[in-house]
Design an enzyme around this catalytic site. Structure first.
Site, mmCIF file in Angstrom:
data_model
loop_
_atom_site.group_PDB
_atom_site.id
_atom_site.type_symbol
_atom_site.label_atom_id
_atom_site.label_comp_id
_atom_site.label_asym_id
_atom_site.label_seq_id
_atom_site.Cartn_x
_atom_site.Cartn_y
_atom_site.Cartn_z
ATOM 1 C CB THR A 153 67.839 34.270 28.382
ATOM 2 O OG1 THR A 153 66.538 34.294 28.977
ATOM 3 C CG2 THR A 153 67.795 34.986 27.043
ATOM 4 N NE ARG A 182 53.922 39.526 32.091
ATOM 5 C CZ ARG A 182 52.615 39.777 32.184
ATOM 6 N NH1 ARG A 182 52.120 40.920 31.766
ATOM 7 N NH2 ARG A 182 51.780 38.891 32.707
ATOM 8 C CG ASN A 246 63.300 39.275 26.515
ATOM 9 O OD1 ASN A 246 62.085 39.298 26.689
ATOM 10 N ND2 ASN A 246 64.123 38.755 27.392
ATOM 11 C CB ALA A 290 56.809 57.418 25.330
ATOM 12 N N GLY A 291 58.741 56.997 27.819
ATOM 13 C CA GLY A 291 59.225 57.506 29.093
ATOM 14 C C GLY A 291 60.722 57.334 29.181
ATOM 15 C CB CYS A 298 65.293 40.277 30.941
ATOM 16 S SG CYS A 298 65.163 39.013 32.201
ATOM 17 C CE LYS A 360 58.297 44.236 35.831
ATOM 18 N NZ LYS A 360 57.799 43.376 34.766
HETATM 19 C C1 UDX Z 1 60.952 41.063 30.360
HETATM 20 C C2 UDX Z 1 59.984 40.372 29.392
HETATM 21 O O1 UDX Z 1 58.742 41.096 29.356
HETATM 22 C C3 UDX Z 1 59.747 38.945 29.825
HETATM 23 O O2 UDX Z 1 58.887 38.282 28.909
HETATM 24 C C4 UDX Z 1 61.090 38.235 29.887
HETATM 25 O O3 UDX Z 1 60.928 36.917 30.318
HETATM 26 C C5 UDX Z 1 62.031 38.976 30.827
HETATM 27 O O4 UDX Z 1 62.153 40.335 30.417
HETATM 28 P P1 UDX Z 1 60.725 42.139 32.782
HETATM 29 O O5 UDX Z 1 62.189 42.413 32.731
HETATM 30 O O6 UDX Z 1 60.124 41.600 34.027
HETATM 31 O O7 UDX Z 1 60.310 41.121 31.626
HETATM 32 O O8 UDX Z 1 60.029 43.537 32.487
HETATM 33 P P2 UDX Z 1 59.006 44.167 31.449
HETATM 34 O O9 UDX Z 1 57.659 44.219 32.043
HETATM 35 O O10 UDX Z 1 59.145 43.559 30.126
HETATM 36 O O11 UDX Z 1 59.569 45.667 31.415
HETATM 37 C C6 UDX Z 1 60.904 45.914 31.000
HETATM 38 C C7 UDX Z 1 61.239 47.369 31.073
HETATM 39 O O12 UDX Z 1 60.561 48.077 30.046
HETATM 40 C C8 UDX Z 1 60.858 48.067 32.370
HETATM 41 O O13 UDX Z 1 61.914 48.919 32.749
HETATM 42 C C9 UDX Z 1 59.626 48.873 32.004
HETATM 43 O O14 UDX Z 1 59.474 50.020 32.796
HETATM 44 C C10 UDX Z 1 59.928 49.229 30.567
HETATM 45 N N1 UDX Z 1 58.734 49.506 29.743
HETATM 46 C C11 UDX Z 1 57.808 48.531 29.523
HETATM 47 C C12 UDX Z 1 58.584 50.758 29.144
HETATM 48 O O15 UDX Z 1 59.421 51.638 29.312
HETATM 49 N N2 UDX Z 1 57.497 50.978 28.354
HETATM 50 C C13 UDX Z 1 56.554 50.031 28.124
HETATM 51 O O16 UDX Z 1 55.589 50.315 27.387
HETATM 52 C C14 UDX Z 1 56.718 48.768 28.723
#
Ligand code: UDX
Length: 470
Positions: A153, A182, A246, A290-291, A298, A360
């Site tokens: 990226t 992800r 992103n 939400a949270g 990323c 996560k």
């Molecule tokens: C992300 C992008 O989704 C992916 O396409 C990119 O290539 C890399 O970055 P990732 O970092 O694996 O992927 O996590 P993602 O599933 O997107 O979650 C990111 C964060 O958002 C986590 O901390 C998750 O807990 C949080 N999240 C996600 C929320 O707080 N609420 C949501 O509804 C969704």
């Protein structure tokens, strides 16, 4: 501008690659993946899974050793299986020596672009060092067609700069092919992506474009044959696709977290609001949980690098809203700490258990993890914190030496005056409130991910607080 798609793929390179892109006979290509961190290691094993002969390269000797032993250096469902299969089929090996890449046709760049130590921008040092090293070995190919494929990226403009350097070597071409995987779904996202994006130097140059597209199509033949859409565009668009995606996801999460603040002020339940607005399919329910907010390797660094890039271009105001997205996200972490202090009437010396350290669930990654950040803030405020997580405690010990951890969930809960659920692992969502009540000192819980059924917990005698719920 010509946008070639997989429905309109144009003419491909030679007979062999053409067959691979549209027929059924996959062609084995020799492939390298430079930088075998999260993205690169999964990409390397996935390319072997597609039947290619793959060499992964990294400067980290221990990581290379682990991967050659078939051991995954991180927790990712399904990864170790394809790593071992690639090793067993003799299709996959790892090295630290660039000289071994001289015979390879297609080189993927999977290097990390972390946030710079001195600001918000992306640190391109690792990527640049890899390209420099690759440029030393590529002349040995004597002009044979060689494709370099950027997956990292990066800020818009990086690909063109690297292409100017790489393409001075006879036969070498660069495509920018961002990765959308992800964590937790990395293998599936690599082998069955939503879409493939190819950034090329000049999409209007049909002959040149068809040549490089054909080479990359040959590598992804099995993915394309399943009907996956492939979009061809200029370098800058491809770079922007990734950071925009992103930034959009981060904005969506911060949007619902801002609504969550409104819910707290008005007594509404944010999960009701999210569910109802998500049913409008123009909005969609995904990424409206939400949270305690987003974290990981990323989203946080990518939105900051995106803002820095806009500022470098002299148009900082166009992405200024991302500063607010970041600020909302930071505020949710502070809000959890305030809530904890409020429930306990002060944090000094109080026994607090944090459920979750990974950013996560189904990941052992603690980079910019909201859960771990909150645990650190609670500790700084004087609380006696214990952190538990099914996979990420190794990462916690490395990143925050001295943070008290407990792998056994029941032990972690024993004697707690307050429990905070901050990463929604399945085993935490399924906790039995009556049983946990027997373990803790005081039945108080903060559900930082809105995954518990508050009524059920209250009926079992718990004081429950959530983010954005009455
Ligand atoms: C992300 C992008 O989704 C992916 O396409 C990119 O290539 C890399 O970055 P990732 O970092 O694996 O992927 O996590 P993602 O599933 O997107 O979650 C990111 C964060 O958002 C986590 O901390 C998750 O807990 C949080 N999240 C996600 C929320 O707080 N609420 C949501 O509804 C969704």
């Amino acid at each position: 501008m010509t946008i070639l798609t997989s429905q309109n793929p144009g003419r491909t390179l030679g007979a062999e690659t053409a067959r691979s892109a549209h027929g059924t006979t996959p062609v084995r290509t020799t492939v390298s993946v430079i930088g075998v961190g999260y993205l690169g290691a999964v990409h390397a094993a996935s390319m072997a899974e597609l039947g290619h002969e793959v060499i992964g390269l990294d400067v980290d000797v221990d990581r290379v050793g682990a991967l050659n032993d078939g051991r995954a250096p991180f927790h990712e469902p399904g990864f170790e299986e394809i790593l071992r299969r690639g090793r067993d089929r003799d299709l996959l090996r790892f090295t630290t020596d660039y000289a071994e890449l001289a015979k390879v046709d297609v080189h993927f760049l999977g290097l990390g672009t972390p946030q710079r130590a001195d600001g918000n921008g992306a640190d391109l040092t690792y990527l640049q060092a890899a390209v420099d090293a690759l440029c030393e070995v590529l002349p040995a190919r004597d002009g044979a067609p060689t494709l370099v494929v950027g997956k990292s990226t990066v800020p818009a403009g990086t690909a063109r700069m690297l292409a100017d350097q790489l393409e001075q070597i006879d036969g070498v071409r660069l495509v920018w092919n961002p990765e959308f995987l992800r964590e937790g779904f990395a293998v599936k996202d690599t082998l069955a992506p939503d879409r493939l994006v190819y950034g090329v130097r000049d999409p209007e140059d049909v002959e040149e474009t068809e040549q490089v597209v054909g080479m990359l199509d040959a590598v992804y033949a099995q993915i394309l044959e399943r009907g996956t859409t492939r979009l061809v565009m200029g370098y800058e668009a491809a770079e922007l696709v990734k950071v925009s995606a992103n930034a959009f996801l981060a904005t969506k999460i911060s949007f619902i977290n801002a609504i969550s603040e409104m819910c707290e002020a008005t007594g509404a339940d944010v999960t009701d609001v999210a569910r109802a607005i998500g049913m409008d399919d123009r909005i969609g329910v995904k990424f409206l949980r939400a949270g305690v907010g987003f974290g990981g390797g990323c989203l946080p660094k990518d939105i900051r690098a995106f803002m820095a890039s806009a500022e470098d271009l002299g148009i900082g105001e166009s992405l200024a809203f991302l500063r607010e997205v970041d600020a909302i996200n930071e505020r949710r972490r502070a809000r959890v700490v305030d809530l904890a202090a409020e429930m306990l009437g002060g944090l000094e010396g109080r026994r607090v258990t944090v459920l979750g350290a990974a950013f996560k669930p189904d990941s052992d990654d603690v980079r910019d993890s909201p859960a771990l950040d909150v645990a650190c803030r609670l500790r700084t405020a004087g609380a006696a914190v214990t952190v538990t997580d099914p996979e990420a405690l190794g990462g916690v010990e490395k990143r925050v030496p001295g943070m008290p951890t407990e792998a056994d969930l029941d032990e972690a809960l024993r004697g707690a005056e307050l429990v905070l659920l901050l990463t929604e692992w399945g085993q935490y969502k399924e906790l039995d409130p009556a049983r946990v009540r027997e373990l803790v000192a005081d039945a108080r819980i903060i559900d930082g991910r809105n995954v518990l059924e508050p009524r059920q917990w209250r009926e079992a005698g718990w004081e429950v607080r959530s983010l954005g719920r009455p």
